[in-house]
Design an enzyme around this catalytic site. Structure first.
Site, short mmCIF file in Angstrom:
data_model
loop_
_atom_site.label_atom_id
_atom_site.label_comp_id
_atom_site.label_asym_id
_atom_site.label_seq_id
_atom_site.Cartn_x
_atom_site.Cartn_y
_atom_site.Cartn_z
N LYS A 31 -1.80 -2.73 8.14
CA LYS A 31 -3.01 -2.37 8.89
C LYS A 31 -3.02 -3.07 10.24
O LYS A 31 -2.63 -4.22 10.36
CB LYS A 31 -4.25 -2.76 8.08
CG LYS A 31 -4.51 -1.87 6.87
CD LYS A 31 -5.84 -2.23 6.21
CE LYS A 31 -6.16 -1.29 5.06
NZ LYS A 31 -7.46 -1.63 4.42
N ARG A 78 0.87 -1.17 0.00
CA ARG A 78 0.00 0.00 0.00
C ARG A 78 0.91 1.23 0.00
O ARG A 78 2.01 1.20 0.55
CB ARG A 78 -0.90 0.01 1.23
CG ARG A 78 -1.81 -1.22 1.36
CD ARG A 78 -2.59 -1.17 2.67
NE ARG A 78 -3.48 -2.31 2.81
CZ ARG A 78 -3.15 -3.45 3.40
NH1 ARG A 78 -1.93 -3.60 3.92
NH2 ARG A 78 -4.00 -4.45 3.48
N ARG A 106 -0.73 -1.79 -6.88
CA ARG A 106 -0.94 -2.91 -5.94
C ARG A 106 -1.79 -3.99 -6.60
O ARG A 106 -1.50 -5.18 -6.51
CB ARG A 106 -1.60 -2.39 -4.66
CG ARG A 106 -1.92 -3.46 -3.60
CD ARG A 106 -2.36 -2.77 -2.32
NE ARG A 106 -3.05 -3.64 -1.38
CZ ARG A 106 -2.43 -4.42 -0.50
NH1 ARG A 106 -1.12 -4.47 -0.46
NH2 ARG A 106 -3.13 -5.16 0.33
N HIS A 151 -2.74 2.42 -5.78
CA HIS A 151 -3.49 1.19 -5.55
C HIS A 151 -3.62 0.37 -6.83
O HIS A 151 -3.73 -0.86 -6.78
CB HIS A 151 -4.88 1.50 -4.97
CG HIS A 151 -5.30 0.50 -3.93
ND1 HIS A 151 -4.62 0.34 -2.74
CD2 HIS A 151 -6.30 -0.41 -3.91
CE1 HIS A 151 -5.21 -0.61 -2.02
NE2 HIS A 151 -6.21 -1.08 -2.71
N TYR A 160 -8.51 -11.41 -7.16
CA TYR A 160 -7.53 -11.29 -8.24
C TYR A 160 -7.55 -12.49 -9.17
O TYR A 160 -7.13 -12.39 -10.32
CB TYR A 160 -6.13 -11.08 -7.65
CG TYR A 160 -6.03 -9.76 -6.95
CD1 TYR A 160 -5.97 -8.57 -7.66
CD2 TYR A 160 -6.06 -9.68 -5.56
CE1 TYR A 160 -5.91 -7.35 -7.02
CE2 TYR A 160 -6.01 -8.47 -4.90
CZ TYR A 160 -5.94 -7.30 -5.64
OH TYR A 160 -5.90 -6.09 -5.00
N HIS A 194 -3.26 -9.45 3.42
CA HIS A 194 -4.70 -9.60 3.59
C HIS A 194 -5.00 -10.52 4.76
O HIS A 194 -4.43 -11.62 4.85
CB HIS A 194 -5.34 -10.19 2.32
CG HIS A 194 -5.43 -9.22 1.19
ND1 HIS A 194 -5.57 -9.60 -0.12
CD2 HIS A 194 -5.40 -7.86 1.17
CE1 HIS A 194 -5.62 -8.54 -0.90
NE2 HIS A 194 -5.52 -7.47 -0.14
#
Length: 284
Positions: A158, A134, A230, A227, A262, A253
């Site tokens: 995150k 990110r 990414r 993004h 994806y 993730h």
């Protein structure tokens, strides 16, 4: 605030057209939902926002006047918002972006001088492509987060979850190592890795502006965003048959379902390739 006002005006028109009056009922709210969906053909996200706005309004009103209870008290409406497929950057555009670094003015580092803004931008783009970071993760990197040989990066994602990503390309490793070595000579291990023109931490927004300028110069539309790089990193790995769980670990993730989107993107690419080939036509 304008959107919320519009939400309330839309409902006010509905109540006027249908001659509804207080106290409103659960059935009135359900009828409004059908009106948004079927008559106005509103998008799911718009329907959800308008219902949330309305629910908040009625809760506020009921709190001030107990004689006007909220009609949402027993309402259960599920608005299914379809997940948007990510928009990766196609390979030809990626090649054009990476080739934009050519020219003597874009040498990364010479004589311990800072690289040009453009060279740093290209370096960061390459890192985004191979790591899937990110942009906030990239711009928040410290000098100490990169290994001595610049082949590994410790990333704080995150929820402050820590993970390790790798820089696999030898040429990129070499350029990244030279950059990191130069930064280590000029700053402490706790210093930001990427700096702006005045020597402060490069902000994500500044990098976005650089991408917009690069997009404009190369005639790329829609414009480049961090993004999208990414998304491209994940999609390219899937198309190269990388295990989906490995891609999940790379992207940080928490849920595998987030990564599986994806695979759908890659399937879309497969469909386009099959349609272009049109095998049956070659057999005519």
């Amino acid at each position: 605030m304008t959107e919320y006002a519009q939400d309330l005006r839309t409902f006010a028109r509905f109540t006027k057209d249908h001659q509804l009056a207080d106290p409103l009922s659960k059935d009135d709210i359900l009828a409004y939902h059908r009106h948004l969906r079927d008559d106005l053909d509103a998008k799911p996200a718009t329907i959800e926002r308008r219902l949330v706005t309305l629910k908040s309004y009625f809760a506020w009103r009921a709190d001030r006047n107990s004689a006007l209870p909220s009609p949402f008290a027993d309402v259960r409406i599920s608005v299914r918002i379809p997940r948007r497929l990510p928009r990766p950057i196609d390979r030809e555009t990626l090649k054009a972006v990476l080739h934009a670094e050519t020219g003597p003015a874009n040498v990364l580092l010479t004589n311990r001088a800072f690289a040009t803004d453009h060279a740093i931008t290209i370096l960061m783009i390459k890192l985004l492509i191979v790591t899937g970071l990110r942009i906030s993760e990239l711009t928040n990197l410290k000098i100490r987060d990169v290994s001595t040989d610049a082949s590994q990066i410790i990333v704080h994602g995150k929820g402050n979850k820590e993970r390790i990503v790798f820089v696999p390309n030898e040429e990129l490793q070499d350029a990244f190592r030279r950059y990191c070595t130069d930064r280590a000579m000029q700053g402490s291990p706790k210093s930001s890795l990427f700096l702006n023109a005045v020597g402060r931490r490069l902000r994500s927004q500044t990098f976005r502006k650089r991408l917009r300028a690069l997009s404009h110069r190369l005639g790329i539309a829609p414009h480049l965003t961090p993004h999208r790089f990414r998304h491209s990193a994940a999609t390219l790995l899937v198309e190269e048959d990388t295990d989906i769980r490995m891609v999940q670990a790379l992207l940080g993730h928490a849920n595998l379902r987030t990564t599986e989107i994806y695979v759908r993107v890659s399937n879309h690419a497969l469909r386009r390739a099959v349609e272009r080939a049109d095998i049956l036509r070659t057999l005519e």
